[in-house]
Design a protein around this motif. Structure first.
Motif, mmCIF file in Angstrom:
data_model
loop_
_atom_site.group_PDB
_atom_site.id
_atom_site.type_symbol
_atom_site.label_atom_id
_atom_site.label_comp_id
_atom_site.label_asym_id
_atom_site.label_seq_id
_atom_site.Cartn_x
_atom_site.Cartn_y
_atom_site.Cartn_z
ATOM 1 N N THR A 81 4.886 -10.251 -0.732
ATOM 2 C CA THR A 81 5.159 -8.817 -0.647
ATOM 3 C C THR A 81 4.689 -8.260 0.696
ATOM 4 O OG1 THR A 81 4.767 -8.751 -3.021
ATOM 5 C CG2 THR A 81 4.862 -6.639 -1.888
ATOM 6 N N ALA A 82 3.466 -8.652 1.088
ATOM 7 C CA ALA A 82 2.929 -8.146 2.356
ATOM 8 C C ALA A 82 3.798 -8.576 3.522
ATOM 9 C CB ALA A 82 1.506 -8.659 2.538
ATOM 10 N N CYS A 83 4.292 -9.809 3.459
ATOM 11 C CA CYS A 83 5.157 -10.325 4.528
ATOM 12 C C CYS A 83 6.437 -9.503 4.616
ATOM 13 C CB CYS A 83 5.474 -11.791 4.273
ATOM 14 S SG CYS A 83 6.677 -12.471 5.418
ATOM 15 N N GLY A 84 7.019 -9.227 3.461
ATOM 16 C CA GLY A 84 8.262 -8.453 3.440
ATOM 17 C C GLY A 84 8.056 -7.055 3.996
ATOM 18 N N MET A 85 6.934 -6.447 3.644
ATOM 19 C CA MET A 85 6.624 -5.100 4.146
ATOM 20 C C MET A 85 6.376 -5.123 5.651
ATOM 21 S SD MET A 85 6.455 -2.970 1.495
ATOM 22 C CE MET A 85 5.312 -1.656 1.816
ATOM 23 N N ILE A 93 22.383 0.492 0.707
ATOM 24 C CA ILE A 93 21.606 1.726 0.504
ATOM 25 C C ILE A 93 21.022 2.228 1.825
ATOM 26 C CG2 ILE A 93 19.571 2.654 -0.665
ATOM 27 C CD1 ILE A 93 20.171 0.668 -2.944
ATOM 28 N N PHE A 94 20.572 1.291 2.650
ATOM 29 C CA PHE A 94 20.036 1.653 3.968
ATOM 30 C C PHE A 94 20.858 0.958 5.042
ATOM 31 C CE2 PHE A 94 16.323 1.480 1.040
ATOM 32 C CZ PHE A 94 16.020 2.835 1.011
ATOM 33 N N PRO A 95 22.098 1.386 5.266
ATOM 34 C CA PRO A 95 22.966 0.658 6.201
ATOM 35 C C PRO A 95 22.360 0.577 7.600
ATOM 36 C CG PRO A 95 23.965 2.726 5.451
ATOM 37 C CD PRO A 95 22.708 2.572 4.699
ATOM 38 N N ASP A 101 18.516 -0.646 7.894
ATOM 39 C CA ASP A 101 17.485 0.199 8.489
ATOM 40 C C ASP A 101 16.538 0.643 7.381
ATOM 41 O OD1 ASP A 101 18.058 0.114 11.159
ATOM 42 O OD2 ASP A 101 19.487 1.759 11.078
ATOM 43 N N PRO A 102 15.537 -0.173 7.084
ATOM 44 C CA PRO A 102 14.633 0.195 5.988
ATOM 45 C C PRO A 102 13.796 1.414 6.348
ATOM 46 C CG PRO A 102 13.801 -1.710 7.176
ATOM 47 C CD PRO A 102 15.146 -1.418 7.743
ATOM 48 N N PRO A 103 13.470 2.241 5.373
ATOM 49 C CA PRO A 103 12.605 3.397 5.663
ATOM 50 C C PRO A 103 11.214 2.906 6.057
ATOM 51 C CG PRO A 103 12.965 3.164 3.301
ATOM 52 C CD PRO A 103 13.849 2.161 3.955
#
Lengths: 402, 248
Positions: free
Chosen positions: B21-25, B123-125, B133-135
């Protein structure tokens, strides 16, 4: 030989082939391009487990068919078997267009095709088999185009023409061999890992090449050998089907050896692929027994072997069978999940998407369209014997009229 | 220059996936594009069957097969950057040969059908050629080292959080998250590991804690027979993977 000596009897069929093939190629290209623009590579079903799918298999299919056609042509242009001369112009043209079709399919599969054009030559990663495959297939294409242009000018046997023929033969050996080693050098993929894989690729390439040559030659003459130039007709009545039989036999022996070794191996990355993936599929059985064994049996007897219908049937079976075999070969190296734990408990499941199938149709349509174009523009049945015969006939005519 | 290595103690790892999870974030990866993952295996059969698990980052191999096969040198090993294997996203042609050649399955194309629904790419194109483009995305972007939001049509992988590690003071033997002076430079997976099963340090420094752990606790490398020689070592029981056996 110039274009005005082309046998025009079949130009209607060939024009139709050109128009319909080109139309299908354009439409399928548009469908794939639209899917790639709108969905990205999500339009394909490849993922982190199966990174190479149907498009790569299609590329391998066409690239090896091209290599096989050049190997067949080499019998005359390198090894001096003159009876094969009437085949080689058509073989080289087919080799050019099948390679072009394969590259077109590959170009649609890559993440950044145009980047490849500068990134490959500017970075020169000579350790990569893929780099060398690109170099050798490019050389192969150049030499084949050069040789074809020489044959079109009527230069079949000059020193330079023979040298270009030898160069294209060497290039194709290196290209197909390197393509094999792209897979064969992957020790982390035991199903593919095999230093003799180039031998399998050469044999199957030659088999699919001879099948393509038989198929397209009969297509041009509407299955009627009486309309063919004498040299070509004699080839189809003797040497070519014998060669076809021999190649089917060699491929069959090699396949049985590969299958036995694969099933005997304890390593699950090899054994399970053979038992639970390849031999568990009806399609694969059709590819092998219908696409290699049956053509071999059909061509065994001399009477059957020389019948145009049997030759055509054998060619179609091989062309379909080899296509299936390429797909199962490419995917087979990836179906045992690599370091995925219980995320993938069984064999990886992969089925090509509709976009992938459309891309394959694009490649096939391109081959048919370019073949029709070749028949319209060139005399693909030309040979040095035919040219000599015409010259002799011309001389006789002149003598008679004077 | 340091040669960065990671040590993972499987006797401590609980398989909680906090590292994943931390890696993905940290790296703005898509769901399923797990540069870091915890792999679970079942081994043996009843009554002696057991479950085992092991975290799997990129092994940053000393002799990486992915580097040898890449036709454009997009994948490269940078000895001046701790021996980390990077991908130059401006050179990658998306041929995926490296994904074929990596014995550890640590590479991702991600420009593919979503592994997890809903599809966050929709959702985040993405803009500017990015996949999405993740928030709240990370400010660290370095296309030459494959850091940041992944562009379309290229392969991505773990970078040992080079954007953090590269800021560490020169010559430190270990990057320990318990050291307040170094905590900001520790890779996200190491920093977040609740049972402190992961260690990160300089394999070329004889005094580093990672070297002591490897020596004293018999550290091993996974799939060592491939010859890739990972810079990631495992400690404890269960450092190995069972042979593949398809589910019946």
């Amino acid at each position: 030989m110039s274009a005005d000596t082309i046998d025009r009897r079949n130009t209607g069929l060939m024009t139709g082939l050109l128009v319909v093939g080109a139309a299908i190629a354009v439409v399928t290209f548009a469908i794939v391009a639209f899917a790639l623009i709108s969905q990205g590579h999500a339009a394909f079903n490849m993922d982190a487990n199966v990174a190479w799918g149907l498009p790569i298999a299609t590329y391998v299919y066409f690239a090896l068919m091209s290599s096989g056609l050049t190997l067949i042509a080499a019998l005359a242009m390198v090894f001096g078997f003159k009876q094969y001369y009437p085949l080689i112009k058509r073989a080289i043209w087919l080799a050019i267009i099948t390679l072009v079709a394969g590259l077109a399919v590959l170009a649609m599969e890559l993440g950044h095709t145009f980047r490849m054009l500068w990134a490959l030559p500017l970075n020169l990663q000579i350790e990569s088999a893929m780099f060398w495959m690109g170099v050798f297939y490019l050389l192969d294409l150049i030499f084949m185009a050069w040789k074809f242009q020489m044959m079109e000018r009527g230069d079949w046997t000059s020193r330079l023409s023979r040298q270009v023929g030898i160069a294209s033969f060497i290039a194709v050996l290196l290209a197909a061999g390197t393509l094999a080693l792209i897979f064969g050098m992957m020790s982390m993929r035991p199903f593919w890992f095999d230093p003799t894989l180039p031998v399998w690729f050469y044999a199957t390439a030659a088999l699919s090449g001879v099948a393509a040559l038989v198929f397209f030659t009969y297509l041009s003459y509407g299955m009627d050998r009486s309309g063919m130039p004498e040299g070509l007709r004699m080839d189809l009545e003797g040497p070519l089907p014998k060669l076809f039989l021999a190649l089917a036999g060699i491929t069959l022996v090699l396949f049985l050896s590969r299958m036995t070794t694969g099933l005997y191996a304890n390593a699950p990355e090899v054994n399970v692929v053979w038992s639970d993936y390849l031999l568990a599929s009806g399609w694969f059985h059709f590819a092998v027994w219908g696409g290699i064994l049956l053509p071999f049996v059909l061509l065994l007897g001399r009477g059957m072997r020389n019948a145009p219908g049997v030759q055509m049937l054998a060619a179609i079976l091989v062309l379909i069978g080899m296509f299936i075999e390429r797909l199962y070969f490419v995917v087979g190296g990836q179906v045992v999940p690599l370091f995925k734990g219980t995320w993938e408990r069984g064999l990886v499941e992969y089925a090509p998407s509709s976009t992938e199938w459309v891309l394959t149709v694009m490649g096939i349509a391109l081959v048919f369209a370019l073949y029709g174009l070749g028949e319209r523009l060139f005399n693909l049945s030309d040979s040095p014997m035919a040219a000599a015969g015409e010259e002799a006939a011309g001389g006789q005519e002149a003598a008679t009229s004077s | 220059m340091a040669k960065w290595g990671m040590v993972i103690d499987l006797d401590k790892c609980t398989g909680c996936q906090a590292c994943t999870t931390a890696c993905g974030m940290e790296n703005d990866t898509l769901p399923g594009e797990n540069w870091q993952d915890v792999l679970f295996y079942t081994e043996g059969e009843y009554p002696s069957g057991r479950m085992k698990w092991l975290p799997r980052p990129c092994m940053q191999c000393e002799d990486p097969s992915c580097v040898h096969v890449c036709p454009t040198r997009a994948t490269y090993k940078d000895h001046d950057a701790g021996g980390i294997v990077f991908i130059d996203w401006d050179k990658c042609i998306g041929c995926k040969y490296c994904m074929i050649a990596c014995p550890y399955g640590v590479r991702f194309f991600a420009d593919e059908a979503p592994l997890v629904e809903p599809d966050l790419k929709e959702i985040f194109p993405g803009s500017g050629g990015r996949l999405w483009d993740p928030p709240g995305q990370s400010p660290d972007q370095n296309r030459k080292r494959g850091i940041g939001v992944q562009p379309k049509g290229v392969v991505s992988k773990c970078t040992f959080c080079y954007h953090r590690v590269s800021q560490a003071p020169e010559g430190v033997p270990d990057l320990d998250e318990d050291d307040p002076d170094l905590v900001e430079y520790v890779p996200a997976c190491v920093r977040t590991c609740p049972p402190k099963a992961r260690y990160f340090g300089d394999l070329d420094n004889a005094d580093s804690n990672v070297n002591k752990l490897i020596a004293n606790k018999k550290g091993v490398r996974l799939k060592d027979h491939t010859g890739n020689r990972p810079q990631v070592y495992y400690l404890g029981a269960g450092a190995g993977i069972p042979a593949f056996k398809p589910k019946s």
